[in-house]
Structure formats: structure tokens, C-alpha cells
Design a protein around this motif. Sequence first.
Motif, mmCIF file in Angstrom:
data_model
loop_
_atom_site.group_PDB
_atom_site.id
_atom_site.type_symbol
_atom_site.label_atom_id
_atom_site.label_comp_id
_atom_site.label_asym_id
_atom_site.label_seq_id
_atom_site.Cartn_x
_atom_site.Cartn_y
_atom_site.Cartn_z
ATOM 1 N N SER A 109 0.853 -1.186 0.000
ATOM 2 C CA SER A 109 0.000 0.000 0.000
ATOM 3 C C SER A 109 0.893 1.242 0.000
ATOM 4 C CB SER A 109 -0.910 0.026 1.230
ATOM 5 O OG SER A 109 -0.135 0.196 2.414
ATOM 6 N N LEU A 110 0.326 2.374 -0.358
ATOM 7 C CA LEU A 110 1.095 3.612 -0.302
ATOM 8 C C LEU A 110 1.490 3.936 1.132
ATOM 9 C CD1 LEU A 110 -0.698 5.913 -2.916
ATOM 10 C CD2 LEU A 110 1.160 4.274 -3.247
ATOM 11 N N TRP A 111 0.620 3.596 2.064
ATOM 12 C CA TRP A 111 0.951 3.799 3.478
ATOM 13 C C TRP A 111 2.176 2.966 3.870
ATOM 14 C CZ3 TRP A 111 0.459 6.904 7.402
ATOM 15 C CH2 TRP A 111 0.720 6.437 8.701
ATOM 16 N N ASN A 118 10.224 6.152 4.774
ATOM 17 C CA ASN A 118 10.189 7.328 5.651
ATOM 18 C C ASN A 118 9.956 8.608 4.858
ATOM 19 O OD1 ASN A 118 10.248 8.594 8.181
ATOM 20 N ND2 ASN A 118 12.428 9.056 8.018
ATOM 21 N N VAL A 119 8.968 8.561 3.974
ATOM 22 C CA VAL A 119 8.562 9.706 3.160
ATOM 23 C C VAL A 119 7.090 9.969 3.436
ATOM 24 C CG1 VAL A 119 8.233 10.571 0.808
ATOM 25 C CG2 VAL A 119 10.264 9.234 1.370
ATOM 26 N N GLY A 120 6.712 11.236 3.545
ATOM 27 C CA GLY A 120 5.332 11.591 3.846
ATOM 28 C C GLY A 120 4.334 10.964 2.883
ATOM 29 N N LEU A 121 3.244 10.454 3.418
ATOM 30 C CA LEU A 121 2.237 9.790 2.599
ATOM 31 C C LEU A 121 1.673 10.733 1.532
ATOM 32 C CD1 LEU A 121 0.416 7.356 1.976
ATOM 33 C CD2 LEU A 121 -1.133 8.158 3.780
ATOM 34 N N ASP A 122 1.420 11.981 1.895
ATOM 35 C CA ASP A 122 0.881 12.928 0.921
ATOM 36 C C ASP A 122 1.823 13.116 -0.260
ATOM 37 O OD1 ASP A 122 -1.369 13.284 2.408
ATOM 38 O OD2 ASP A 122 -0.829 15.245 3.203
ATOM 39 N N LEU A 123 3.119 13.090 0.017
ATOM 40 C CA LEU A 123 4.090 13.252 -1.061
ATOM 41 C C LEU A 123 4.035 12.073 -2.028
ATOM 42 C CD1 LEU A 123 7.193 14.550 0.952
ATOM 43 C CD2 LEU A 123 5.378 15.885 -0.127
#
Length: 395
Positions: A10-12, A19-24
Amino acid sequence: MDVKVRSGDSLWYYSNLFNVGLDLIIDSNPEADPSSLQIGQTIRIPGYQTTQYRVQTGDTFWKIASERRISLDAIALLNPSVNPKVLQTGQTILLPVHITYRVVDGNRPYDFDLLTSDLNKLYALYPFIRRQTFGNSVMDKELVELQIGNGSKIVHWNGSFHANEWITTAVMMQFLNDYLLALTNKETIRGLEILPFYDQVTLSIVPMVDPDGVDLVLNGPPEGEYGEEALRINEGNIDFSDWKANIRGVDLNNQYPAKWEVDAARKPTSPAPRDFPGYQPLTEPETIAMAELAESRNFEKMLAFHTQGEVIFWGYEGLEPPRSMAIVNEFERVSGYEPIRYVDSFSGYKDWFIQEFRQPGFTVELGQGVNPLPLEQFDEIYQETIGIFLASLYM
């Protein structure tokens, strides 16, 4: 960096794995449905690239991951066809590399080709950048706007309205790179958390308003009619370092219908290296495109970066909103630049912006000296300007 979706991914999960923001990650993959990824689908991970690694005797995925402080599953994800139990000496595998360094070096002559190259590098590494061509110059070079973030507050920056002020583009592009690094590495800039701005602010950037003029100053006249006409306007002088105008000899920051007729009455009446406001407002494709861009957005504030003087012009005919004073006072605090409310000069983009939208608009004059400012000043200018860039986001 591209990865292929496996069963259960999943993207999550990718957000936590790298360790990269989900929105990004979501914004880097606008075609992907976060709730139903397809096995084998390609997903872009911002802030990463891959490197090839040749397996050494005794290597295992676990050993490589441990030595390089990489997640074991990140290596497995990038090498789906490799059996980790039977690695062969000399075999090539892919490893993820988290980008922690700049790919933009602003401290050099910054022409349109260099801008284009750096934009391509940034977009490849940070695909959550929204990039659009919103117009073209006289010589058909693309006028590019970048948008970063999802906030309702839209903050606009632009540079190189004037040809021999190209260092403003260089400063802006280097800060943009630092901003992107802070977003994808969850770092601070001058102690300020950057990632929260991604959801609070939409940053609109036009790094180079006058690409033809910048190239003329840095590279000399182009072949063909535009170059010949520029030489004629410059009285045959092949040194274009004093040239502020676009390739047709029109000063783009004297082209806006904000008391344009006042400036037109006291400035050159025909094309010139500087100050000619055109035969009427908004005749040039660059100025038309910038006006249409502002009209199509809802900029909460606008900063136009120029050189030189270490001052910030922030008023126009009393039409600036009251909060402009608080904003410019903060700009002064973080940069040392002097705020100047009114000046006997009109028809600029800042003037028109305040007049039309009644929102805070600023002309920020970077550095001191004679344009074009020497690159020896770049580092000092950059350090002074960082605070203004940041304050424009939180004020």
C-alpha cells in the motif's frame, strides 16, 4: 525511484518503508488509487533514486541492508526477480538511495538551458511537483509555473522579470531544492518544520519570467531577426550586461495597467535596453501570461524578486491591505532588508497585483551593487533571502 506493487503493498506501507510523507507519495502518483493498488503497477517514490550494486563474496540481502542502513524489504522490493538465498558473486542488484544533497547549484551563470535542465532533475526526483507551461516568450521559450503543496493559501514567487537580474532565478531555484529536500527528509530549515507547510500552503513559482532576455545577457544575441534587432537597439554593442528588457526591448516590469500612462510619459518612447514600457500596456507575451496566471489563481500574497538595493517595496496608492505591514516587518526582521512603502514608480507587476486583487504584493530587491550582480555575492544573497522565502509561507 520506481517500484512495482506486490500483493499486500500500500502507499501507506511505502511511506513507512522509505520514511517519506504519505501525501508526497500520493501526489507523486496521481493516476494511482490509494485504496486499490494493482499488482505490478508502477509507483514513484519521491526523494529516492536507485543505484546498481555488484554482489561481493559473502553478501546477503541482510548484510547489505545492515551495512548501508537500508530496509531489508526495500531491497527485496527493488529486486523482485532475485532469489536472496542464492546471490551470485558479481551479480548486479538495485539499491535505494535517499537523496540528501542538492542537485541544483545556483552559484553559476543561470540561463534558460540550465533552468530547464535543473527543472527536469527536480521533477524526476520529486514528482509531486506540478509543472505547467502557462505561456511562451517572444522566442517561444516555455514560461513554466511550478506548484508544490495542497494548502488553500497560495503563495507566489517569481524571478527574472528583468534580464540582467537573472541571479534571482538562481537564488530561487537553490532554495526550491532545499525546500524539496526538507520535505522528503522531514528536516527543518532554520529550525522551522517544513513538512506541515505542504498541507497548509500551495507554493506557486515562476522562476524565469524573461528567458529570452536572460539568454541575451548571458549568451549574447541569438542568430536571426531577434538578435539583429537587439543589436540595433543596443547600438551595435555586443555587451548586453546592462540589458533589462525582453528580446524586443520592452521592460516587462513597466508593462502593467497601474498608472502605466504616468511612467510612459517620462520613459523611453521606443524599444530600449531598459525602461521602455511598450506602446501600450500588456503588449508582450510574457507580461500577458503573468497577468493571466494571477487572474487564474487566487494568490494570497505575491513576491517578485529583483536586484538590487536590499529593500522591499510593499505599497501601491494605499490599496495594499493592512496585513502587508506586518508581513514586510517580518521580512525585514529575517533579512535586514529595508521596507519602503511608496516610491515614485508605477506600472510594475507588484503595483498591478495590489491594485487588482487588494492582496499583499512585494518587490524584493536582492543584494547591493550594479546589475548584473556578481556571483561573488551569491552566497550572501542566498542566506539573506532564505528568511524571506520562509516568512512568506508562515505570515
